[in-house]
Structures are given as C-alpha cells and as structure tokens.
Design a protein around this motif. Structure first.
Motif, PDB file in Angstrom:
ATOM      1  N   ARG A 107      -6.943 -50.735 -56.324  1.00  0.00           N
ATOM      2  CA  ARG A 107      -5.995 -49.624 -56.376  1.00  0.00           C
ATOM      3  C   ARG A 107      -6.537 -48.442 -55.568  1.00  0.00           C
ATOM      4  O   ARG A 107      -5.806 -47.775 -54.839  1.00  0.00           O
ATOM      5  N   LEU A 108      -7.841 -48.211 -55.651  1.00  0.00           N
ATOM      6  CA  LEU A 108      -8.418 -47.053 -54.964  1.00  0.00           C
ATOM      7  C   LEU A 108      -8.682 -47.329 -53.483  1.00  0.00           C
ATOM      8  O   LEU A 108      -8.379 -46.513 -52.636  1.00  0.00           O
ATOM      9  N   TYR A 109      -9.274 -48.496 -53.204  1.00  0.00           N
ATOM     10  CA  TYR A 109      -9.815 -48.714 -51.850  1.00  0.00           C
ATOM     11  C   TYR A 109      -9.206 -49.911 -51.131  1.00  0.00           C
ATOM     12  O   TYR A 109      -9.746 -50.353 -50.114  1.00  0.00           O
ATOM     13  N   GLY A 110      -8.130 -50.473 -51.638  1.00  0.00           N
ATOM     14  CA  GLY A 110      -7.533 -51.655 -50.998  1.00  0.00           C
ATOM     15  C   GLY A 110      -7.345 -51.452 -49.504  1.00  0.00           C
ATOM     16  O   GLY A 110      -7.070 -50.341 -49.041  1.00  0.00           O
ATOM     17  N   ALA A 111      -7.506 -52.525 -48.754  1.00  0.00           N
ATOM     18  CA  ALA A 111      -7.480 -52.436 -47.294  1.00  0.00           C
ATOM     19  C   ALA A 111      -6.207 -51.747 -46.807  1.00  0.00           C
ATOM     20  O   ALA A 111      -5.136 -51.892 -47.389  1.00  0.00           O
ATOM     21  N   GLY A 112      -6.340 -50.992 -45.731  1.00  0.00           N
ATOM     22  CA  GLY A 112      -5.244 -50.184 -45.222  1.00  0.00           C
ATOM     23  C   GLY A 112      -4.058 -51.022 -44.774  1.00  0.00           C
ATOM     24  O   GLY A 112      -4.206 -52.178 -44.387  1.00  0.00           O
ATOM     25  N   ILE A 113      -2.888 -50.416 -44.827  1.00  0.00           N
ATOM     26  CA  ILE A 113      -1.673 -51.092 -44.382  1.00  0.00           C
ATOM     27  C   ILE A 113      -1.798 -51.374 -42.884  1.00  0.00           C
ATOM     28  O   ILE A 113      -2.226 -50.511 -42.121  1.00  0.00           O
ATOM     29  N   GLY A 114      -1.420 -52.587 -42.499  1.00  0.00           N
ATOM     30  CA  GLY A 114      -1.535 -52.952 -41.084  1.00  0.00           C
ATOM     31  C   GLY A 114      -2.787 -53.758 -40.793  1.00  0.00           C
ATOM     32  O   GLY A 114      -2.989 -54.210 -39.666  1.00  0.00           O
ATOM     33  N   THR A 115      -3.639 -53.927 -41.804  1.00  0.00           N
ATOM     34  CA  THR A 115      -4.826 -54.772 -41.620  1.00  0.00           C
ATOM     35  C   THR A 115      -4.374 -56.180 -41.251  1.00  0.00           C
ATOM     36  O   THR A 115      -3.496 -56.740 -41.888  1.00  0.00           O
ATOM     37  N   ASN A 116      -4.958 -56.715 -40.187  1.00  0.00           N
ATOM     38  CA  ASN A 116      -4.602 -58.063 -39.757  1.00  0.00           C
ATOM     39  C   ASN A 116      -5.878 -58.896 -39.671  1.00  0.00           C
ATOM     40  O   ASN A 116      -6.644 -58.786 -38.724  1.00  0.00           O
ATOM     41  N   LEU A 117      -6.096 -59.727 -40.691  1.00  0.00           N
ATOM     42  CA  LEU A 117      -7.359 -60.467 -40.782  1.00  0.00           C
ATOM     43  C   LEU A 117      -7.533 -61.471 -39.654  1.00  0.00           C
ATOM     44  O   LEU A 117      -8.634 -61.920 -39.382  1.00  0.00           O
ATOM     45  N   GLY A 118      -6.435 -61.792 -38.975  1.00  0.00           N
ATOM     46  CA  GLY A 118      -6.534 -62.770 -37.900  1.00  0.00           C
ATOM     47  C   GLY A 118      -6.717 -62.136 -36.539  1.00  0.00           C
ATOM     48  O   GLY A 118      -6.845 -62.830 -35.538  1.00  0.00           O
ATOM     49  N   ALA A 119      -6.711 -60.824 -36.475  1.00  0.00           N
ATOM     50  CA  ALA A 119      -6.861 -60.155 -35.176  1.00  0.00           C
ATOM     51  C   ALA A 119      -7.761 -58.941 -35.308  1.00  0.00           C
ATOM     52  O   ALA A 119      -7.496 -57.887 -34.760  1.00  0.00           O
ATOM     53  N   LEU A 120      -8.849 -59.089 -36.084  1.00  0.00           N
ATOM     54  CA  LEU A 120      -9.834 -58.008 -36.150  1.00  0.00           C
ATOM     55  C   LEU A 120     -10.537 -57.971 -34.799  1.00  0.00           C
ATOM     56  O   LEU A 120     -10.923 -58.999 -34.268  1.00  0.00           O
TER      57      LEU A 120
END
Lengths: 904, 157
Positions: A380-393
């Motif tokens: 809830r506090l630190y969840g990955a930011g919106i738009g995170t794309n684990l396949g294109a880091l």
C-alpha cells in the motif's frame, strides 16, 4: 533519425530499425515466415526479399545528384532480405515491383514443393500464415508433380503437449529460436540438414519447457499443433472471449476459445504490459477443470447425515436462517474464508456481508499460505509505480529479486525479467537462499543463508550509508527518523551483516552500489522472503528502508512488487481478507480471527468460498524460532457452508454446499501481482445450476437484511459489473476504476532492442504501437498518490536464526508450477508434468550421506517421515535441502524446519 | 563414457575460446576419436562440459556429416561420388558395391563389419575412381574385381 523511402512513402525511423518494421509504419506489409518481431532476425526463409538502394556517393564522399537535384540511387544488384537489413539515411526500398513479386512467387512455390497441402485436416487452417501468403503471393499452381513430394512422419509427439507434423515444417526455426531466445530452454533443435532436416527434442522429459505452448502460436505453418486442441474444431468455428488467466498472479491476458459450450483452447491475448504475446503451459492447458464432469451442478444440503440435492431457495434460506441465529447470539462466532482465486466482485460482496450485515471482522484468505501479513502495508505504501513494465526495464534500472522463484511461481514474469536483463540491459540482483533459474540472468547473484534475509538487506542499507549513496534530498523531504535509524544501525557493520547473512561483504557492497546508483530501482519479493518475514519483522523494515533511503518509490519502475501465489491474491489484500486489515488495506482496531483460528473450532459458523481449508489445514503451519508450529486437522464448526466448483475436502464436511461458476462462466475483475486490475468476460454457459460467487453472496445478503433496518436495495445486483462500479465508487484504492475505465483502449508501445546504437547501450525502439487494447489499471501506492506523505524508518534487529546443526538440514520449501492443486489435478494432459516428490540436496552433503542422484531417501522432521528421491545438484547450498510443496505426500511442508536425511 | 583424459582435454579446449560453447566441434571430434562414434551418452557428456543442451549438441553433430551419430561398422569405406570419378564409372561401381555389401551408402552391413559412405573428392582424380578405407588406405583405379577383393579382405579381418 534515418529517413527511408518505401514505395515512394518516406518515414523517419529510429536508428537500427529493420526495413520490415519501417514498412509497417507506412502501412506496407512485407510478407515473412521466419521473421518474428520478438525474435532476432535470421533471414532464413527469404520471403521478405525487396529491392534496396542507397544514395550513390562520389569520390568526394558527397551524394551524387541527378539533373533535378534528386540523389542518384545505387540499387543493389540482388534482392535483399527486409528482415535483416537495417535502414540507413536516404535508403530507397521497392516492394511492389515485378522482380519482388517473382521472388515471392518462387519462394512460395519452393516452400510448397513437399508441403502436403492438407489444409482441410490441419489445425492451423484458417489462421495459417503459409495459407494466407500463398493466397496473396503464391503461384496458384506448382510446376512440381505431386508424386515428387517427399513424405515424412505426420504425427511426431514432442512431449505430452505438442505434436509435430514433419511434412508441414518449412524450417524457419521460429520454435527453436523461441525456446532459445525467449524461453531459454534450448530443448528444441534442428537435426541433420537440407531435405532431411527435422525438429527434434532430446531433453528428458521431451520438450521440457514451461512455455512449450507458445511454439504453437509462433509456428507459421501447421507443423506444431496442440495435442489438447488437435482436430477438435476448426479455428473459425471457435469463438474467442477475452479473459484473464485464473492461475498465478501474473494475470496474463488470454482468449478463451469456446465451441459447443466447452473450452476448446486458450491462446494468449496480446498485452505488452503484462504478458506480451506469451502464456505458460499451465495457463494455456490447465482449463479442463472448468468443464470437468466433477463440477457441482446443484446446491446440496445435509439431511440425515448425507449431502442431498436441494433447490437454491432451500439452500439459501437455510444458510441465511442459520447464520442469522448464530450472528444474533454473537456476530464474532461467524467466520468467513475466501480463496484468493475469487474475483474482486466476489470478495468485495463477501466482506460487505461480513462487515456490514453480520458485523464480524473474521475474514481471511490465507489458507495453505503462511500466517503472516505479507506485505499488505508495504505494498500500500511503496507498491511499484504506475507504468512499471517488468518486461522492458531499461539499462538504467536495477531490480532486486528477493527470495523468489518466478520460474515456478510466476513463469511469465521470469520470462519478462530475463528479457529486460538480456535484451534491454537491466541489472538484476537475484538474492535467495538457493540458486534459481532467474539467477542465470543476474549481474549479481547472491546466495544468503536462509534466515539471513534481514541481515542481507540491512547490510545493503549500511553499505549505502557508508558510501554516502543515500538519496539525501528524498530523505530530507519524505523520510522521518533517519538519524535515529543510523544510530541503531551503528553496531551493524557491513562485515557483521555479511557474517549474519552468510554473504560475502564485497557482494553486499556491490549489490548496494548497483541498487543505490541506479536511476530506477525496484524490489520484487517472493514467497521465500515472505515466509522469512513471518518470523522476522526486520525483513519488511529492511525492504522499506532500502527503498526509502534510496528514494526508489513512487515512480514507474521504482518501488515494490510482491510476487503472490494466486491470480487474485492482491485483491484479497485490497478487500481486507486479513484479520488485522479492513477494506482497502486499512488497519483495523478490532482484530478478527485468522484462518488458522477459524478452522480450529473458534467459530460456530464458517462460510468458505473458493478455498479448501480441510485439504490444506496442515499447511497452516509456520515456523517460529526455527521450530515448526503445527495444527491438527480441520475442525468442523457447528454450521459450515462451502461454495466452490467441486466437492472439495471441506465441502464433504459441510452442512450446505453451494455450486459456484468458474472464471470462464462469468465476468469480473482480478488484480494481478503488480496491482493491475483487469476485466475478464464470460465465455461459457453455466454448468448446471451453478451461480457466480457474487450472486450467491448477494442472495444471502438479501435474506439477512430483510426485516432488518439495513436497506434491501444495496443487495440487488443484476450483474457483476454493477459491483465493479460500486467498488470504483466506494473503495478508495479502486477509485475511478469503472468498467469503462478498465476497458479503455490505450496505445502500448512494442519495444524491441535496437542494433548498432552508437552509445553501445541496448536501446528500446518502438516497433509501432499496439492499439485498441485495454491494459488494465494499477492503483497508486501512497508514495505515488500523495507527494507530501512522510515515511518513517523503523528499526528492527536483524536475526539469523537458521543456524546449521550437524546431521540436520534446513528445509527450504518451493512450489512446483504443476502440483496437486484443485485445478491442476483435474487436467489430465499436464499430469505427466507433475514431478514425483523429491528433495534437492547439495552434492557435498549427498556425498557425506552416501547417496547419488536419484537415490531414495527418508526425510524426517517433527513426527513426519517422507520417502522421496534425491536430486543432487549445486542449486542448494550445503546444509540446506529443498522440497516442493503439494506434490504426492508433500503437502504442508514447514519452511525452515530442521530435517534429517537418511539413505533408504 | 568419455575417459577422464578426454574430459580433461575438453576442459582445456574450453579455455581457448571467449565462449566455451565454441569448443563444441573440437570436443565432438575428440570424443569421436576416442569412442569411435557419438552415442547419446557422449552427446550428453559434451553438452554438460560445454554448457549447452543435449538438443543443441545434437544439432551440431547431425549437421556435419563427418560426425557419426550411428554406430559405424568395424571398417568405413568412403566412396568418391564426385565428377571425375563419376566420369570413370563410379556410379555403376558404387551400385555394385552396395549389392555386394547388402547395404546402401550411409548404412552399415548387417554383420556390423563395414560402413559405406559417399564422399566428395578424395584427391586422386588422376586415378579415378577412388575410395578411402578406414581413413588411411587410398585405393585407386577401382574395378569390380578390386572391390571383390577388398570386401572379402575386410569381411575376413
């Protein structure tokens, strides 16, 4: 950006773009067989031949110009492959000339010389690139007599799931390249060459890969087909309904192919943000549970000791009456368990029934899962930011993967992280108590001692502070308690943390530097770290501290991803299926009972939805201080209601059994492990009288509120999506996530690695965009939604409790993708993939015990003794043994227990 | 199946290349010299040594014709099928030889004594047609009689 002109249409494209991709951007389709946008180009099939010319340069290096001032084009003497030729500035391409048409016709004729042309009995017929391109570009007639065709075997099983037809293969190697480049299970290969070339697999078991089904999709002909779908329908008769996978927490988008009221096949639905175009074999093949003959088709009521058929009204009235009786006596005597497979709508109504109507906070979802509150607040506090794309880091992103084994638990995430690392140059730091497949792609692979997770994290924190790599600006603005934290940290030098965690001090420092210096960084933590967190609160505080002092929160590709086990585990957290959390992950004052307490006789009435506590009650076992805590079997309360697809172990004990619909029969939303809420639609007609979970809950709700002062209309829902709207309006985390918003079409770029990038770093270049797709919506963490939120650093002493005792081993518990779960065990075709129970042991330890690979051993802990075969390898460190949970006889293994291993 | 000596030779080969996978071909040659051919066990051993999958090593071993994936006979005949020999009647001779042996080119006789292969130029065009026995004995100006003699000799050896 180089400018290329294709058939007189000019376009500027990024450096490194291939002609075939540039052509797509101006709306010109160049036919291909071997080229695939996700694979490296090889130029094997020659279908994409085009005329290519570049501006002619004089001796002075200047571009020569004709009388009109236009550049003189030097046309290459032969046709070039558009799939391997990278555009250059001023390049001219012609795809519409007679020469190109000739070449295409010749290639098709050549490919068809020995093709059996058995389209009428081929599964691919109707969606076959070879068929389509033959119609579009082929000669229409062959100059080769039919008798001259070579004949090859037509039914060659490649493992249990895939069938090869050697005659249809055009030797494009898409399957071989997929297995090598994407799945990284190089178990398919060419054998021999020329006409005799064939696709073979020599692995044991054959085609040993969790992603084998994708080769069916990538095969441009009918050579590789599904043994499950094979010859059961023509593809144009199959109706595709958009859905979301009901297994692990990745939330892969898929199409359910329906015909004759059954699922014929499942194929991936492209979503570049979630699963690209891939599915694991579990997602693709494990769907037969939905149409199993064992499904419950009508409500059952226990009469004279037996479960007997009843009408819905009888069953619902009975449930309402009994619940009301017990509730009026004591609301806290009623408990609810809901599985994290249920949809958000089901979960929302279920908790509404308990919190608003019954007045009880006894809600939990953690059946067969550890007893800890794993990450409700962290996410809830630190969840990955919106738009995170684990396949294109990208190369400026670092991902720390802690205590996870995504290959077995979230296969498509493993695939995508490997892509980020291998193709786009992202830095992976893979830390676990053992080596997992993901470690192969890690720039830094760390094996800590199980139990040393918190010391490992703290060591990274200390190394960052020692080298002044902390993000001072972020700390000043957003973080409280930093100085006090530093004081508490003082005795924990990097060396001491290294000793406590069993990790080399330099490895700790390297990991710390990579994480802190990276412009973007995120942490993914998995089951093994969550189990550790259950005993050691310093794991959670360590994760939070690492993110906070580096400021890696609140933006895309920063923050925390919890790798949960099931398709809607995140939803279960979001709707407060935890004794100490309420709706929207809010902490509650009056703590409810946990799953463990509810199943050992502390409630009088228990309502169980979509889970099987009686089967897995043994696995409500945790470890505390290295000693396992166990609980004896499930205690049936006075009144037990079970709502499920099957007559589960719990249902067999129930007073009332209510038949629910599977995900394929109804619509709703699931929230995946990244907190992405996604809509899925109904594909099948209901089985028997089965009803959606939300409908059943609402009917019970209606009966309970009638006659009370609670308003009746709040329990009237025509369909699931009305509940989705209510959630969007009333649950803060899901604010604005209306059906329209969730189904909103977006444009998603399809990145591909650039070639010859001048900076030498892998670049992501767009291969056009994917249009008209909904990618779901992620809810924002506090760090992201509230720019003024302050976070407090919490000091917790790290522990290192699993010390090695001689003759004893620390038991690490893993999960196998295919196991004895409710859904997988009802799909015959994957049964050969379910491994026999095993224990992995280090070769050094094996030598001491005197066992070889494959030997039978006796594993004993507490009062249990299990006989399994040994897998001797270097994946587990000395002193640790690994077993997979939930295989034949290995349910409820206690993580971290000390076990004895003896030769049989 | 490979001797410790062969394994350590292969280990040495691995260090000669920036990527150990590149050693797969010399490793296969080495193994074939030792074992005589490349059975499945050897393919697996080499796969483990060079860090490739068994399927990948098999692809290499089947692509190149001079690796033997099938157990060869006690003697191997390479019969030139190139142009100069063909002009001097090699095709006809090869057909006769196949009849004598009772197996086609690429196969081994039922008694496991002789394996027959077609080969490209064996470097004896001035004495065509030619054949190479067991990689060392170069027989030239082949005739039907000479073939009879050779087959008899090899069968009896």
């Amino acid at each position: 950006m180089p400018q290329v002109t294709i058939d007189n249409k000019s376009v500027d494209v990024p450096h490194g773009t291939l002609i075939v991709e540039a052509a797509k951007q101006v709306g010109i389709e160049i036919p291909v067989f071997c080229y695939h946008p996700k694979l490296q180009p090889v130029g094997m099939c020659r279908m994409c031949l085009v005329e290519v010319g570049t501006p002619k340069r004089g001796k002075d290096g200047q571009i020569e110009r004709d009388a009109n001032g236009a550049p003189v084009i030097a046309w290459m003497p032969k046709l070039q492959t558009a799939c391997t030729t990278v555009v250059s500035d001023g390049m001219m391409v012609r795809t519409d000339t007679a020469q190109v048409a000739d070449a295409r016709r010749a290639i098709i004729e050549f490919l068809l010389t020995s093709h059996p042309l058995d389209c009428p009995i081929c599964d691919k017929g109707g969606e076959c690139p070879l068929q389509n391109l033959t119609m579009a570009y082929g000669p229409g007639q062959s100059r080769f007599p039919v008798e001259s065709k070579f004949h090859n075997e037509k039914r060659v099983p490649l493992g249990d799931l895939i069938m090869l037809d050697r005659e249809r293969c055009i030797q494009c190697a898409r399957c071989v390249r997929f297995q090598t480049e994407i799945a990284d299970d190089p178990v398919l290969g060419f054998a021999a060459r020329g006409r005799g070339l064939e696709i073979v697999t020599l692995s044991d078991p054959p085609f040993d890969s969790k992603f084998s089904g994708n080769t069916i999709d990538t095969c441009p002909v009918g050579a590789l087909t599904s043994r499950d779908f094979r010859l059961s329908a023509r593809v144009w008769e199959v109706r595709d309904y958009p859905s979301v996978c009901a297994h692990c927490s990745v939330g892969c988008n898929l199409w359910i192919g329906e015909r004759d009221r059954t699922i014929k096949r499942i194929v991936p639905r492209e979503n570049e943000a979630v699963n690209e175009i891939w599915l694991c074999d579990k997602g693709r093949f494990v769907h037969h549970f939905a149409t199993s003959s064992e499904r419950l088709t009508q409500p059952l009521i226990r009469r004279n000791g037996d479960l007997q058929p009843a009408t819905w009204n009888q069953a619902l009235d009975l449930v309402a009456t009994r619940l009301k009786e017990i509730q009026q006596h004591d609301p806290n005597a009623v408990g609810g368990l809901a599985g994290d497979r249920a949809s958000n709508e089901d979960l929302y109504l279920f908790q509404k029934l308990f919190r608003r109507v019954i007045g009880s906070n006894n809600l939990d979802h953690r059946v067969g899962w550890s007893a800890a509150n794993v990450g409700a607040d962290l996410i809830r506090l630190y969840g990955a930011g919106i738009g995170t794309n684990l396949g294109a880091l990208a190369h400026d992103t670092t991902a720390l993967v802690l205590g996870a084994d995504p290959e077995e638990e979230q296969p498509v995430i493993r695939l995508r992280l490997a892509r980020s690392a291998r193709v786009f140059g992202a830095t992976l730091i893979v830390a676990n108590g053992r080596l997992t497949k993901l470690a192969k792609y890690a720039k830094q692979s760390v094996v800590y001692r199980y139990g040393g997770e918190s010391a490992f994290l703290l060591g990274m924190v200390r190394a960052i502070i020692d080298e002044n790599l902390e993000n001072i600006e972020f700390i000043r603005a957003r973080v409280a308690n930093f100085d006090a934290f530093k004081t508490a940290l003082a005795p924990y030098t990097v060396e001491r943390c290294a000793e406590l965690s069993g990790v080399n001090a330099d490895a700790l420092r390297n990991a710390a530097r990579a994480f802190a210096k990276s412009p973007d960084a995120l942490i993914l933590y998995g089951r093994e770290a969550m189990f550790a967190q259950q005993n050691d609160p310093a794991v959670a505080s360590g994760i939070a501290t690492l993110l906070l002092i580096t400021g890696h929160v609140g933006r895309a590709n920063n923050g925390l991803v919890a790798l949960y086990p099931h398709n809607n585990s995140t939803g279960a957290f979001d709707f407060g299926f935890l004794p100490d959390h309420g709706l929207g992950r809010a902490q509650v004052e009056s703590k409810g009972l946990s799953a463990r307490e509810m199943t050992c006789g502390k409630v009088r009435a228990l309502y169980v939805m979509a889970c099987d506590p009686a089967l897995t009650s043994d696995s409500l076992v945790g470890t505390q201080q290295g000693e396992s805590v166990r609980q004896d079997g499930f205690v049936k309360p006075e009144f037990l209601v079970v709502q499920d697809l099957f007559l589960t172990e719990t249902a067999k004990l129930a007073d009332v059994v209510l038949p629910a619909q599977s995900f394929a029969e109804r619509e709703g939303t699931f929230t995946n492990t990244e907190r992405r809420v996604q809509l899925f639609r109904a594909a099948l007609k209901p089985v028997g009288e089965a009803k959606p979970d939300w409908w059943i809950v609402a009917e019970i709700g209606k009966r309970l509120v009638s006659g009370s002062n609670l308003k009746l209309e709040t329990w009237d829902y025509a369909h699931a999506l009305e509940i989705t709207e209510e959630i969007a309006a009333s649950v803060p985390l899901y604010k604005g996530m209306t059906c329209a918003a969730l189904a909103e079409n977006v444009k998603l770029p399809r990145p591909r690695s650039g070639q010859g990038n001048p900076s030498g770093e892998p670049a992501q270049i767009a291969m056009g965009e994917l249009e008209n797709i909904s990618s779901g919506k992620m809810w924002a963490s506090v760090a992201e939604s509230d720019a003024s939120a302050k976070f407090e650093l919490v000091w917790k002493e790290p522990s290192s409790q699993y010390s090695v005792v001689s003759n004893q081993y620390v038991l690490a518990v893993a999960r196998s993708l295919y196991d004895g779960g409710t859904l997988a065990s009802r799909t015959k075709i994957v049964q050969p993939r379910v491994p026999a129970p095993y224990v992995e042991i280090n070769s050094q330890d094996a030598e001491e015990i005197g066992i070889a690979n494959g030997a039978r051993v006796r594993v004993s802990f507490d009062a249990r003794v299990i006989q399994v075969s040994a897998r001797v390898n270097g994946h587990v460190p000395p002193g640790v043994v690994l077993m997979a949970n939930n295989l034949d006889g290995t349910a409820a293994l206690p993580m971290g227990a000390r076990v004895k291993i003896e030769k049989v | 199946m490979l001797s410790d000596n062969a394994k350590s030779e292969i280990q040495k080969l691995l260090t000669k290349y920036p990527n150990p996978r590149s050693a797969v071909m010399p490793a296969l040659h080495l193994a074939q010299r030792e074992v005589g051919w490349l059975p499945d066990e050897v393919i697996q051993e080499i796969a483990d040594l060079v860090g490739m999958s068994k399927t990948e090593v098999n692809s290499v071993a089947t692509f190149y014709t001079m690796y033997a994936r099938a157990r060869p006979g006690a003697h191997t005949l390479l019969f030139c099928a190139d142009l100069p020999c063909a002009l001097r009647g090699a095709e006809d001779l090869l057909a006769r030889l196949e009849r004598k042996l009772g197996c086609r080119a690429g196969e081994t006789t039922a008694d496991g004594k002789i394996t027959l292969h077609k080969a490209e130029c064996l470097g004896g065009c001035n004495h065509a047609p030619v054949m190479l026995i067991d990689g060392v004995e170069h027989v030239q100006d082949l005739t039907d009689e000479k073939l009879d003699e050779i087959v008899k000799r090899l069968r009896e050896s």
